[in-house]
Enzyme design. Structure first.
Site, PDB file in Angstrom:
ATOM      1  CD  GLN A  49      -3.101  -0.395  -0.056  1.00 54.01           C
ATOM      2  OE1 GLN A  49      -3.183   0.797  -0.325  1.00 54.01           O
ATOM      3  NE2 GLN A  49      -3.826  -1.324  -0.679  1.00 54.01           N
ATOM      4  CB  SER A  50       4.050   1.981  -1.705  1.00 51.83           C
ATOM      5  OG  SER A  50       4.871   3.096  -1.964  1.00 51.83           O
TER       6      SER A  50
END
Length: 336
Positions: free
Chosen positions: A75-76
């Site tokens: 979930q960068s």
């Protein structure tokens, strides 16, 4: 500090707002709380990586790159913003995602930032935890060069001396805003992870003799390691700017008491911070970075770490897009 000496593209919505948080100040019983809204930088919904990418992509364009490579966790936020600017510039983008949590939830693996990465037409590859992601990027770059491409590697979090210039610039911007309204800033607090944001802020604030202490609330590494990473990058950033030696070890302070079980794993205090900011200031945080930074910020206030009449600025690093990958972290009741 004349940052126009360095290649830079201008796509961030700057300056970002510096706003009082009067409701939270009242609820927490002081001190005077402010927020620097780097969730409002504009690119792909905003976030702190946009400032770094202005300099990194400027460098990439100057080098003639046609392909961008970067890496981050599933979930960068950094990956999202990198994919977005690559799309805008018409460049191919490869994102290497490291599975740091082991989550099998569909929302975590395919919603939130991952959905946006794909919407921006980035090519995604998944790697197990503890992969040498820098080596993986180098191997991909070598392959792409063989295919006739001109790849440019953006480090995780955009955190190298080029990217850190974005937060040297943010330090200058913050000082200008504070000076314009007569605000004496006693402390600056933010979430710290890949080190570039804190390194840039420390370099800029120390070099300008602001005398504003910076506290990074860690989201991943232990205190000793985090402070060492930030100091090393701040040293290199100062050297890159031609002001070697300006940053000292005592300028770098990190508190890593709020990491919880690990990177990307929500904490009870982080979820409380998300709810407090949303319900009293209408500001969205994310469980990975900004919420853990805010959890430390809130807890230290409750413990009396700051004076009641201090002016404290919380730098919002963005990331609310990741909320949609963390529905199960909240205890909201079902509805009909």
């Amino acid at each position: 500090m004349h940052l126009s000496r360095y290649p830079r593209l201008h796509f961030a919505h700057l300056p970002t707002p510096l706003e009082p948080m009067k409701n939270l100040s009242k609820i927490l019983g002081g001190p005077n709380l402010w927020i620097k809204r780097d969730d409002c930088t504009g690119l792909a919904g905003g976030g702190n990586k946009t400032r770094k990418l202005e300099f990194l992509m400027g460098d990439a364009v100057e080098q003639g790159a046609d392909t961008i490579i970067t890496q981050g966790a599933t979930q960068s936020n950094h990956a999202r913003q990198t994919a977005a600017i690559a799309a805008k510039l018409g460049k191919e983008c490869h994102i290497l995602l490291e599975d740091r949590t082991g989550s099998t939830e569909v929302d975590y693996n395919y919603n939130g930032n991952v959905l946006l990465d794909q919407l921006y037409n980035a090519s995604l590859s998944k790697f197990p935890a503890n992969t040498d992601m820098n080596q993986a990027m180098e191997e991909l770059a070598a392959q792409l060069r063989t295919d006739g491409k001109k790849p440019y590697i953006v480090p995780g979090g955009g955190s190298n001396p080029v990217g850190a210039l974005g937060y040297v610039n943010a330090a200058i911007e913050l000082l200008y805003q504070a000076n314009s309204i007569g605000l004496k800033i006693d402390h600056l607090v933010h979430a710290t992870g890949s080190a570039g944001t804190q390194a840039g802020l420390v370099t800029g604030l120390v070099a300008s003799n602001s005398q504003i202490p910076v506290l990074g609330v860690g989201v991943r590494a232990a205190k000793e390691a985090q402070e060492a990473n930030v100091f090393r990058l701040a040293e290199h950033t100062a050297e890159y700017m031609g002001i070697s030696g300006v940053v000292k070890p005592e300028h770098v302070v990190a508190n890593t008491d709020y990491v919880g079980e690990g990177y990307g794993i929500p904490t009870e205090s982080g979820i409380e911070a998300i709810k407090l900011f949303a319900q009293h200031e209408s500001i969205l945080l994310d469980p990975v970075y900004s919420a853990k930074g805010a959890a430390g910020f809130i807890d230290l206030i409750r413990k009396g770490h700051f004076n009641k009449d201090d002016n404290i600025v919380f730098l919002h690093t963005g990331g609310s897009q990741a909320l949609f990958g963390y529905r199960s972290a909240f205890d909201f009741p079902a509805y009909d």
